[in-house]
Each structure stands twice: as structure tokens, then as C-alpha cells.
Motif scaffolding. Sequence first.
Motif: not given
Length: 550
Positions: A284-287, A291-293, A324-332
Motif C-alpha cells: 500500500g505504501r508503494w502504491e 501515484d505520486v510519481v 502503465e499500472r502499478f508494477p507488482r512483483h511477478g511470480w518468483r
Amino acid sequence: MTLLCLLPGCRFVRVARDGPGALTVLAQARHDHARCPTCRTLSTSVHSRYHRRPTDLPVSGNAVRLQLAVRRFYCRDPACPRHTFAERFPHLLARHAQRTRRLVQAQARTGLALGGQPAARLLAHLAMPTSATTLLRTIRSMPLPAVDRPQVVGVDDWARRKGRTYGTIVVDLERRRPIDLLPDRSAETWAAWLRREPQIQLVARDRSTEYARGTTLGAPEAVQIADRWHLLLNTRQMIERWLARVHPRLKLLPPVGTLIPSTRRTKAYPRAPAEALVRAAAVGRWEVLYDVVRRRRAAGQSLRQINRETGLARATVRKFAFAERFPRHGWRGPGRSILDPHLDHLHARHREGCENAMQLWRELRRLGFPGTAKQVRRWLSERRTRPAKTTIRRLQVPSVVAPTAPTSSPPLPSPKQLSWHLLREPEDLDADAAAAVARVLQDDEAARVVDLGRQFCRIVRRGCGGAQAEPGIIPAFDAWLADARVCGVRVVERFAVSLDQDGAAVRAGLRLPWSSGQDEGQVNRLKLLKRSMYGRAKLDLLRRRFLFAA
């Protein structure tokens, strides 16, 4: 004793024991005359005598202290400003020294090999005791080894404080040895060093703009070579930057072919609810920062300005600005577990209807499983068809077994992991990686980017090995540049423009056999020395220890 304790310029008199493990060697000068150190006049007139008691190398495990009978002579030259002078022993002792030259050299070599504190601890057991501070002071006073003037050098940076301050390492590629450490990685410092070495003809470097500019300023006639490994690394980083932007879109693509059920783990074992809450709060903090950036970028601010005002890393700002969207971590993929070798047995027993965790654990123990029953219980908790007998009554809610065959698209690897798969040749991929690549290549833009990336990697690999490059490699690179600059993908086009701006060095890297690979190995050794000198690794001391150890 004369053979065991050779004293240059002195005559052995006798030896006396000075307590347990200690010897005193009495000696005096061989000659009955001495020369004045100022006017060089020979004198035999003795003024007085005194004793010096320097420490020498040990003998048979015994600490040795010399007792030298030193004479003071009259100077018979009336014009000499000296009236008296003391005889000297230049091959044995320095002026006012409390240690012989050979003892100083032995201690210094030990300090160069081990460092201050470890060497001081070892020397105490070797009957050559000294302090760590004295060792470091001795190393600092040693003259640097003489080296031949280099003509082919490699340059790279190294971290003095990772992420904050960096230095520069210079390696003689012909003789395969480091020749200097510089305090920073600026173009001005590198250019000043090159001006002191006008004979340099070739410089191998990474694609740093600072080193390119410094080489142009300090050695404009030298040939610059872009390292081929860094070209491959930059290509993978370019693919990763593009994937970070389009990864949410690629995750929506359907899998190619029929999905085959597997007993392999596709996710980590479940964690405590508190850990899930902490992770969700961090996301949530990274999201919020994302948005700020995006808002600042839409308002027209530059990436550098956003980096300066928000305090985020430049790579993070760039990733958020173009995603384009919030870059969530992919499957590692899950990490290794000691339960993994026994998963086939567990799945087979579960299909037979066994849901007793303790019984399964006892079976695994007979098969060599070294873990506890808790790990088996945690694996079984997601697969129970009925509550365990030990579950309290109010919590006995029947669970539903997950279907064995996947019903949705499997997770897509993270951008970093996926970038490695996309640039490898198809025949080098395993089944899981090949399925992920085939799924991504359904996207038209992805197909163009991957094709260009693989083409460039093939060109770079064709340039490796041998003093002569493969014929036609430079025209192939020029044709690739022309295609990449009009491919329609911004990340690839910018990468092609940067290669074109550094085109002379890139073409030299494809033609010539030199590279900065030796720098990487020397940096690895330098980091080992720096960490072993934790707390005392100032640049002057680290530089001396590194160059002497070469």
C-alpha cells in the motif's frame, strides 16, 4: 650462532638468555673506522660509546633483541658542521629504528597478507610481537612496487560505500595485474590519470558516460572498447525495463498448449497472518508513491527532479513513471525446502486418503527426512478434506480440496527473471521457461522486442573469441541499429540511440579481443580485502595492500 643470526656489518660477540623464550645478542661493528655522513671523511678517533637495543627476527622460536655497541667518532674535517657522529649500520638498521630492517619487512609482509589485527595476533605467537597500528603505519611507509608503463588498460568502478561513494580501478590487461586505485569515478579524475600515462593506446571500459568522456579528454588518441559482457547486460536491462511497463498486460495472456498437472510447488508455504498484513501494508505504501510519481510526471516534472524531491532511487522513479499500472512483483517461484524431495510420496499418500500428519511425518523420517512434524502439518493444512481429530469442535469446518488441474493461467515470472528467459535461445530453455516465453510471444510488441534482443545478443557473441572478428559482424550491427531505431518500441529505440552514440567503442568491442573482464575479477578480490579490513580500509591503506598483494 653466527649462521643463525647473520648481522650485516657487525661482528658477533656472544649470546645471553634474557628470560624464558628471549635471547640477547651482543655485537659490535666490524671495522675500526667510520665515515662522516655529511662530509664523507674517514675517522678513527673515538669520542664515546653507547648501546642500541633493537628487536630482530626470532631464532628457533625465541625472541631476539640485539645489543649493539655503537661508537661516536670525531669528524676531523674542520670545515664540516658536524663535530661528532655515530657509526651507522645501513644494511641492518635505519636511523633511530627500534627494529631491524628484516624484522620490519617480515612484519609488513604478514600485515599485507592478513591485515592489521589478524597479523598482530599471529605475530605474537611467532615471537615477533607488534601492534596493529604499528603494522598499518609500516605498510603506509613502504614504497609502492615499480611497474612497467601500460599500453592496454581496463577501467571499472568499485564501491567504497555501496550506493553512495565509488572509486575507480585500473588494470594492465597485457600483464593481468592492477596498477592503481582512484578515489572516485568522475571523468576529470580519470582524464588526469590518463594524462600522466601518455603511452596508453587502448582503454577497455563498460558503457559509463563518465569513463567515455574522461578517456576522450585524457587520451583522445586511444582506442576505446565497450566491454561485450556489459553490452549483453545492458540488453537484458533494456528488456527488463520494457517488461516492467507491460508486465500487467502480459499476465492477462492465456497459456499456450495444455496445462499438465504437476506435483511441484508453485508457491511458498503459507505464512502467519501477521506477515501477510505487514506485506499488504508495504504494498500500500508503494502504491501511494507510485501515484505520486505519476502525478508529478503528468505535471511535467523531469525524472531527476522527481528523484530529488521524493528521495526515491532513480531506477524506481523511472520504473514508476513509465509503468502503465502499478508494477507488482511477478511470480518468483518458491525457495528450496527440505520437504521438496519427498513431495511425490506425500502426494501419493494423500491420494490414498491419508490425512494424519504425524503418520506421514513418521514415514518420511524412515525415508531420511530431517525436518519436524510441523512442516508436514503445514503442507497438509491446505489439502485436508476433513478437519483433523485434534481440531476443537467450534473450528471443525470442512475444507474443500483444491482441484489438481489448474483452472486459471499459471503465474508469470517477474520481469527480471523473465528477461533472462526471453534472451536465451529456445533450445536452451527448460519446459517451464519455454511455456512462459511462448505465452509472452503471443503479444505482437513482445515478439518484436524479443526478436531484436536475441539478434543483438547473437551479434555480440559472434564478436567474442579470437583476435579477428567474424566477417560481416560490423555490417550486421549497423543493420540491427537501423531496424531497432524504427521498431516503434520506445525503450528499444532509446537503447539503439545510446549504442549509436557510443558506436566507435561498440564496434571496437566487436572487432578486438580485449575486454574489461579482468577488472571484474580484480574488483572481486578488492572487495574481499576491503571487507577483511573492516573499519580500517581507508583508500591509501587499501590501495597499498591491494597493489602489493598483486
